[in-house]
Design a protein around this motif. Structure first.
Motif, PDB file in Angstrom:
ATOM      1  N   GLY A  79       0.808  -1.219   0.000  1.00 44.70           N
ATOM      2  CA  GLY A  79       0.000   0.000   0.000  1.00 44.70           C
ATOM      3  C   GLY A  79       0.839   1.266   0.000  1.00 44.70           C
ATOM      4  N   GLY A  80       1.957   1.260   0.754  1.00 41.93           N
ATOM      5  CA  GLY A  80       2.792   2.462   0.819  1.00 41.93           C
ATOM      6  C   GLY A  80       2.318   3.404   1.898  1.00 41.93           C
ATOM      7  N   GLU A  81       3.158   3.607   2.927  1.00 53.07           N
ATOM      8  CA  GLU A  81       2.697   4.368   4.085  1.00 53.07           C
ATOM      9  C   GLU A  81       2.492   5.846   3.781  1.00 53.07           C
ATOM     10  OE1 GLU A  81       7.190   4.606   4.289  1.00 53.07           O
ATOM     11  OE2 GLU A  81       5.796   2.965   4.083  1.00 53.07           O
ATOM     12  N   ALA A  82       3.279   6.403   2.868  1.00 55.36           N
ATOM     13  CA  ALA A  82       3.198   7.839   2.624  1.00 55.36           C
ATOM     14  C   ALA A  82       1.878   8.238   1.974  1.00 55.36           C
ATOM     15  CB  ALA A  82       4.371   8.289   1.766  1.00 55.36           C
ATOM     16  N   GLU A  83       1.138   7.272   1.453  1.00 54.76           N
ATOM     17  CA  GLU A  83      -0.117   7.582   0.785  1.00 54.76           C
ATOM     18  C   GLU A  83      -1.261   7.779   1.773  1.00 54.76           C
ATOM     19  OE1 GLU A  83      -0.855   4.428  -1.948  1.00 54.76           O
ATOM     20  OE2 GLU A  83       1.096   4.592  -2.920  1.00 54.76           O
ATOM     21  N   ASP A  84      -1.086   7.392   3.033  1.00 51.50           N
ATOM     22  CA  ASP A  84      -2.202   7.459   3.977  1.00 51.50           C
ATOM     23  C   ASP A  84      -2.402   8.894   4.467  1.00 51.50           C
ATOM     24  OD1 ASP A  84      -3.918   5.374   5.723  1.00 51.50           O
ATOM     25  OD2 ASP A  84      -3.469   7.175   6.882  1.00 51.50           O
ATOM     26  N   PRO A  85      -3.662   9.316   4.598  1.00 50.91           N
ATOM     27  CA  PRO A  85      -3.943  10.684   5.069  1.00 50.91           C
ATOM     28  C   PRO A  85      -3.360  10.980   6.445  1.00 50.91           C
ATOM     29  CG  PRO A  85      -5.910   9.691   4.125  1.00 50.91           C
ATOM     30  CD  PRO A  85      -4.889   8.612   4.184  1.00 50.91           C
ATOM     31  N   VAL A  86      -3.273   9.973   7.310  1.00 48.64           N
ATOM     32  CA  VAL A  86      -2.726  10.202   8.650  1.00 48.64           C
ATOM     33  C   VAL A  86      -1.263  10.603   8.556  1.00 48.64           C
ATOM     34  CG1 VAL A  86      -2.182   9.135  10.873  1.00 48.64           C
ATOM     35  CG2 VAL A  86      -4.341   8.602   9.738  1.00 48.64           C
ATOM     36  N   VAL A  87      -0.487   9.877   7.766  1.00 51.51           N
ATOM     37  CA  VAL A  87       0.933  10.194   7.618  1.00 51.51           C
ATOM     38  C   VAL A  87       1.096  11.542   6.921  1.00 51.51           C
ATOM     39  CG1 VAL A  87       3.131   9.424   6.647  1.00 51.51           C
ATOM     40  CG2 VAL A  87       1.532   7.748   7.574  1.00 51.51           C
ATOM     41  N   ARG A  88       0.275  11.805   5.917  1.00 50.93           N
ATOM     42  CA  ARG A  88       0.371  13.088   5.204  1.00 50.93           C
ATOM     43  C   ARG A  88       0.079  14.255   6.141  1.00 50.93           C
ATOM     44  NH1 ARG A  88      -2.592  10.631   0.879  1.00 50.93           N
ATOM     45  NH2 ARG A  88      -4.385  11.940   1.403  1.00 50.93           N
ATOM     46  N   ALA A  89      -0.958  14.103   6.970  1.00 58.39           N
ATOM     47  CA  ALA A  89      -1.310  15.182   7.893  1.00 58.39           C
ATOM     48  C   ALA A  89      -0.205  15.413   8.919  1.00 58.39           C
ATOM     49  CB  ALA A  89      -2.626  14.846   8.608  1.00 58.39           C
ATOM     50  N   ALA A 139       0.054  -0.897  10.652  1.00 60.32           N
ATOM     51  CA  ALA A 139       1.497  -1.139  10.726  1.00 60.32           C
ATOM     52  C   ALA A 139       2.243  -0.257   9.734  1.00 60.32           C
ATOM     53  CB  ALA A 139       1.798  -2.615  10.464  1.00 60.32           C
ATOM     54  N   LEU A 140       1.686  -0.059   8.541  1.00 58.92           N
ATOM     55  CA  LEU A 140       2.328   0.813   7.551  1.00 58.92           C
ATOM     56  C   LEU A 140       2.378   2.252   8.048  1.00 58.92           C
ATOM     57  CD1 LEU A 140       0.725  -0.528   4.241  1.00 58.92           C
ATOM     58  CD2 LEU A 140       2.961  -1.097   5.215  1.00 58.92           C
ATOM     59  N   VAL A 141       1.289   2.686   8.681  1.00 58.85           N
ATOM     60  CA  VAL A 141       1.257   4.043   9.230  1.00 58.85           C
ATOM     61  C   VAL A 141       2.269   4.186  10.365  1.00 58.85           C
ATOM     62  CG1 VAL A 141      -0.171   5.677  10.534  1.00 58.85           C
ATOM     63  CG2 VAL A 141      -1.112   4.524   8.533  1.00 58.85           C
TER      64      VAL A 141
END
Length: 690
Positions: A79-89, A139-141
């Motif tokens: 999935g790629g962690e950087a794509e998640d809104p939580v990590v982006r925010a 886990a990715l996040v």
């Protein structure tokens, strides 16, 4: 979702061989503790309803897991962690200097942004206001946050979801879920208040307690003095806490209660009939987080806030995910170390050119990458196993141990290359140092966890094939009146020494053993497995590339995977040999069990790395090959059966030094006044008298 069952109503499992062995060796206190923990673990297993044996047990005793199962964790990382809104925010706040306050605490702006992205409700079902995502996505996040210098936020969210929301989802009533899960999803922090000033993570020994409210409104909580809850992460004024407490001051049952913490301390003169204080623990780890000591005296808890389950069982249930998230964070931290160190090594000129051109710095960098990939592979494999309904016994514990150990090794490797720059007050490597150190003791000290892991993966074999030997030795340790003999007359091991001292009892035990059905079952197991291993010998001549099992692996990983699986199968003989050598004394022999556990950890990690990396790109496959090669060197350095005599000498010397320290007689320290404990407690009166 299974319905909850009242605390203390579940049937206790029959005493395991380990419990009976401890009792037979005269260690009744440990036998009682282990028996109680067994009951809680059995309850958690019943709730999880696992029907498939754990992967580590199958790697040792068979049937060997299929390659597809060993590769299954790799699908989580796509999935790629950087794509998640939580990590982006979170990264948006970090980029604009808003993630931390001036004193390096997590900021309100960061928490608000993450809450808006539903980070605090990441795995909370949508019906309760969360995102309803899986633990693999979490886990990715977690890894992504730690990799970018936000490990403290990863710690906070992990506690919030794995043991906070997780306990409510598994054991809470529908009314409790409707009440508390929306609060959590909106960003209200929830802590799990287990550890106390006097006791660590031995949950069955908590001393905080509840009594019935005289007004019939529920319970009153008492956690004063050395019963205070201590080192409680996410505990803050106005937050929530799941408090583990004994039912009745002298009760045996342990309960779990959801408490809404007051938004300020409450003193005796404030007009309330209770007191409450929450102060920082003073721990150097988790500095950016809330971490507190909490005192309750006559604190009211409504009846509706009691989770009707054994508090320790809930802990066992939730820690399986907590350990997977710790491994994900470990992977992130190690990637961060590698990124910062590689950047430095590319730019810094050493003797004869840039630092990165030299072999030793490259080895240090490779250790960081290898540790990161190892922690990730184990975390993802564990999470996929759990999702597929496989028992995580063994795998969850060695995942935690390996992840914390590699993080420490990577920190040291990072320091070797960065030197004093790693201690810069503003460096994120420096900020991570205390957290990385504490990973090995949070949720239980790693060496003890490894011994528990060994017990988990060998319990079926022990109960089925070694119980007969245990029963025979138990019998000769009873007097004519049927009561246990004094400790100085107990026989823990039948060998030449005890044969000379107690010839009649030893010969009787040997004779009785031959009449035991268990002995002949063990003999049959030995014969059958020996024949199987002999039949496998010709297969050693077949090149690894021709074996279908390894054909899909990259060339550099095939032999390493084959070696690890072969050595894991050989571990069943090592465990048998250690048992036959130490017999009942194995209940006290922690060093060989810890070393055996480390062997299993390294070998299982090699298997996980090989099959995980087979689904990744060539750069990760090269990292995996090097990390597995380093792990193989560690395995070869652990001598168990071939080093039993040397091990005995080590244990004798450890015992001698330990006795000196126990008696405060070691001349190296007797003239140094010890510093008082930061959180002193009253020693147990019974222990003081001994």
């Amino acid at each position: 979702m299974s319905t909850s069952h009242p605390a203390g109503t579940q049937q206790s499992p029959p005493a395991s061989a380990a419990v009976r062995a401890l009792a037979a060796a005269g260690d009744t206190e440990s036998a009682g503790d282990v028996s109680a923990l067994d009951g809680a673990a059995a309850g958690a297993q019943l709730r999880l309803a696992r029907t498939r044996k754990g992967l580590v047990e199958r790697l040792i005793y068979g049937p060997t897991p299929a390659p597809a199962e060993l590769e299954s964790g790799a699908q989580i990382g796509r999935g790629g962690e950087a794509e998640d809104p939580v990590v982006r925010a979170a990264l948006e706040c970090l980029t604009h200097g808003k993630a931390f306050t001036a004193d390096q605490k997590l900021s309100t702006e960061l928490r608000t942004a993450v809450a808006a992205a539903k980070g605090y409700g990441f795995t909370v079902p949508v019906e309760f206001g969360g995102r309803g995502k899986g633990y693999g996505d979490l886990a990715l996040v977690e890894e992504g946050l730690a990799a970018h210098g936000l490990g403290a936020l990863a710690v906070e969210i992990s506690g919030e979801l794995t043991i906070g929301a997780g306990s409510l989802l598994a054991y809470g009533t529908q009314a409790q879920r409707r009440t508390f899960l929306p609060m959590i999803a909106q960003g209200r922090l929830i802590a799990f208040a287990l550890t106390e000033v006097r006791i660590g993570v031995n949950a069955k020994k908590v001393r905080a307690y509840v009594e019935p409210d005289p007004a019939g409104q529920g319970h009153r909580l008492f956690a004063t003095g050395d019963r205070n809850k201590l080192w409680i992460t996410n505990a803050t004024h106005g937050g929530l806490a799941g408090v583990v407490a004994r039912i009745g001051k002298d009760g045996k049952a342990v309960g779990l209660f959801v408490v809404e913490l007051p938004d300020r301390d409450v003193a005796a003169g404030d007009g309330a009939d209770y007191t409450f204080t929450l102060t920082p623990s003073g721990a150097d780890a988790f500095q950016p987080n809330f971490n507190a000591r909490i005192a309750f005296d006559n604190f009211p808890i409504p009846q509706r806030n009691r989770i009707e389950a054994d508090g320790v069982e809930v802990l066992f249930y939730c820690l399986r995910m907590g350990r997977c998230m710790l491994a994900a964070m470990s992977a992130g931290y190690q990637r961060m170390f590698a990124a910062d160190t590689a950047n430095y090594a590319r730019q810094r000129d050493g003797v004869g050119g840039p630092v990165i051109k030299h072999e030793l710095p490259r080895l240090s960098l490779a250790r960081m990458l290898g540790g990161a990939l190892q922690a990730r592979a184990l975390s993802h494999l564990s999470l996929q196993q759990d999702a597929d309904g496989v028992d995580l016994a063994g795998l969850r514990d060695l995942t935690k141990s390996a992840a914390s150990a590699t993080a420490m090794e990577s920190l040291l490797a990072c320091e070797r290359v960065l030197g004093g720059r790693s201690f810069d007050k503003n460096a994120r490597v420096n900020a991570a140092r205390a957290n990385v150190h504490v990973f090995g003791v949070v949720e239980g000290e790693d060496d003890l966890i490894l011994m528990g892991m060994v017990r988990d993966v060998t319990s079926t074999f022990t109960d089925r094939y070694l119980a007969g030997l245990l029963g025979v030795i138990q019998a000769i340790n009873l007097g004519e009146d049927g009561k246990p003999l004094p400790k100085d007359q107990l026989i823990l091991r039948i060998d030449a020494k005890t044969l000379r001292r107690y010839p009649t009892r030893c010969l009787r035990a040997t004779f009785n053993l031959l009449g035991q059905g268990g002995f002949w079952r063990l003999a049959g197991w030995i014969a059958g497995n020996a024949a199987l291993d002999v039949a496998r010998l010709p297969l050693r001549l077949i090149p690894t590339a021709l074996l279908p099992r390894y054909r899909s692996l990259p060339r550099e990983l095939r032999g390493l995977a084959r070696y690890a699986e072969r050595e894991l199968r050989a571990s069943r003989w090592i465990y048998l040999g250690v048992n036959l050598w130490f017999q009942l004394e194995l209940t006290r022999a922690q060093i060989p069990l810890q070393r055996f556990g480390k062997r299993l950890e390294h070998l299982t990690s090699m298997v996980a790395l090989c099959f995980h990396a087979s689904q990744q790109d060539a750069t990760q496959q090269r990292v995996a090959a090097l990390q597995c090669t380093l792990l193989r060197e560690k395995v070869k350095g652990i001598r168990l059966l071939s080093g039993l005599l040397a091990l005995e000498q080590t244990r004798r010397l450890v015992d001698a030094v330990g006795r000196d320290l126990e008696a405060n007689a070691s001349s190296l320290v007797t003239d140094i006044p010890p510093e008082p404990f930061a959180h002193p407690w009253e020693p147990d009166a019974g222990r003081r008298l001994k």
